[in-house]
Design a protein around this motif. Sequence first.
Motif, PDB file in Angstrom:
ATOM      1  N   ALA A  12      38.249  43.355  29.927  1.00 17.41           N
ATOM      2  CA  ALA A  12      37.212  42.608  30.643  1.00 17.41           C
ATOM      3  C   ALA A  12      36.626  43.443  31.774  1.00 17.41           C
ATOM      4  O   ALA A  12      35.414  43.381  32.051  1.00 17.41           O
ATOM      5  CB  ALA A  12      37.787  41.304  31.186  1.00 17.41           C
ATOM      6  N   LYS A  13      37.467  44.246  32.406  1.00 15.23           N
ATOM      7  CA  LYS A  13      36.996  45.052  33.534  1.00 15.23           C
ATOM      8  C   LYS A  13      36.089  46.191  33.100  1.00 15.23           C
ATOM      9  O   LYS A  13      35.299  46.701  33.909  1.00 15.23           O
ATOM     10  CB  LYS A  13      38.199  45.602  34.316  1.00 15.23           C
ATOM     11  N   VAL A  46      30.996  48.023  34.300  1.00 11.02           N
ATOM     12  CA  VAL A  46      29.693  48.610  33.979  1.00 11.02           C
ATOM     13  C   VAL A  46      28.579  47.820  34.663  1.00 11.02           C
ATOM     14  O   VAL A  46      27.670  48.404  35.287  1.00 11.02           O
ATOM     15  CB  VAL A  46      29.474  48.648  32.454  1.00 11.02           C
ATOM     16  N   VAL A  47      28.643  46.493  34.561  1.00 10.02           N
ATOM     17  CA  VAL A  47      27.623  45.651  35.199  1.00 10.02           C
ATOM     18  C   VAL A  47      27.670  45.814  36.713  1.00 10.02           C
ATOM     19  O   VAL A  47      26.632  45.949  37.385  1.00 10.02           O
ATOM     20  CB  VAL A  47      27.821  44.176  34.806  1.00 10.02           C
ATOM     21  N   GLY A  76      32.439  37.052  30.172  1.00  9.68           N
ATOM     22  CA  GLY A  76      31.247  36.317  30.573  1.00  9.68           C
ATOM     23  C   GLY A  76      31.228  36.004  32.043  1.00  9.68           C
ATOM     24  O   GLY A  76      30.226  36.248  32.736  1.00  9.68           O
ATOM     25  N   GLY A  77      32.318  35.498  32.551  1.00  9.60           N
ATOM     26  CA  GLY A  77      32.380  35.153  33.972  1.00  9.60           C
ATOM     27  C   GLY A  77      32.236  36.367  34.868  1.00  9.60           C
ATOM     28  O   GLY A  77      31.505  36.343  35.864  1.00  9.60           O
ATOM     29  N   GLY A  78      32.937  37.444  34.508  1.00  8.90           N
ATOM     30  CA  GLY A  78      32.874  38.661  35.324  1.00  8.90           C
ATOM     31  C   GLY A  78      31.493  39.281  35.327  1.00  8.90           C
ATOM     32  O   GLY A  78      30.992  39.716  36.367  1.00  8.90           O
ATOM     33  N   ALA A  79      30.853  39.328  34.147  1.00  7.26           N
ATOM     34  CA  ALA A  79      29.518  39.931  34.059  1.00  7.26           C
ATOM     35  C   ALA A  79      28.482  39.134  34.835  1.00  7.26           C
ATOM     36  O   ALA A  79      27.536  39.697  35.391  1.00  7.26           O
ATOM     37  CB  ALA A  79      29.106  40.051  32.587  1.00  7.26           C
ATOM     38  N   LEU A  80      28.656  37.813  34.879  1.00  8.25           N
ATOM     39  CA  LEU A  80      27.713  36.988  35.632  1.00  8.25           C
ATOM     40  C   LEU A  80      27.913  37.144  37.145  1.00  8.25           C
ATOM     41  O   LEU A  80      26.954  37.133  37.915  1.00  8.25           O
ATOM     42  CB  LEU A  80      27.879  35.517  35.239  1.00  8.25           C
ATOM     43  N   ALA A  81      29.160  37.272  37.565  1.00  5.57           N
ATOM     44  CA  ALA A  81      29.452  37.312  39.004  1.00  5.57           C
ATOM     45  C   ALA A  81      29.195  38.685  39.624  1.00  5.57           C
ATOM     46  O   ALA A  81      28.848  38.779  40.805  1.00  5.57           O
ATOM     47  CB  ALA A  81      30.901  36.903  39.242  1.00  5.57           C
TER      48      ALA A  81
END
Length: 204
Positions: free
Chosen positions: A26-27, A32-33, A194-199
């Motif tokens: 996930a990281k 990257v984001v 999903g949560g990490g990329a949005l935050a």
Amino acid sequence: FGPTSSSILLSSGISPAAASTTVNLAKVVTGVVSGASHWHFGNVDRRLVLRLAGPGVVGALVGTTVLVNVDGDDLRPVLAVILLLVGLRILLRFSRALPMQPDVAEGDAPLPHGGFDVRGVEVAAGAGGVTNGLVGAWGPVVTPFLLHRGLPPRFAVGSVNTAEVAVAVVASGSLIASLGGDGLEIGVLLAMLGGGALAAPLAA
């Protein structure tokens, strides 16, 4: 991201190796984001990223090697203690005021700024890599060290998050190569992605 996610996953009964694999995969996407967002805002020092990434990768290999070769039930209480210590470090470090820093214009090079002392950066990155391989804790180990050395917060966070991509890629790749994704929960992974990329962009 790492300590919080690892704590939740371990408490839900997922094996330590599967938890670390999930968090590090996930990281990769979150990193990257986050790195792209921090780069956009001028929060990344490329020289510092390189100094962090190399030792961090080596440390990650050490951490994942321990995970693969030690029984999960024996390792679980040790990882719980590590997570507790990381949490206490975060609370103690940020209960004190940061060193005073002059204003920095966006895009300025941070390494000479504010008397930033680069000594020990590689050691901190190596230690962060080990804890990242074990419990996904990279930022909470490395970022406070850089802040204590006098690096402005935006550069510390931005550079650490960018270097984290390499560390997470190596950690997750090493675990998958050794375990073949055993115990990996795809639904949990997708939710964290999903949560990490949005935050991440909001945080940057």
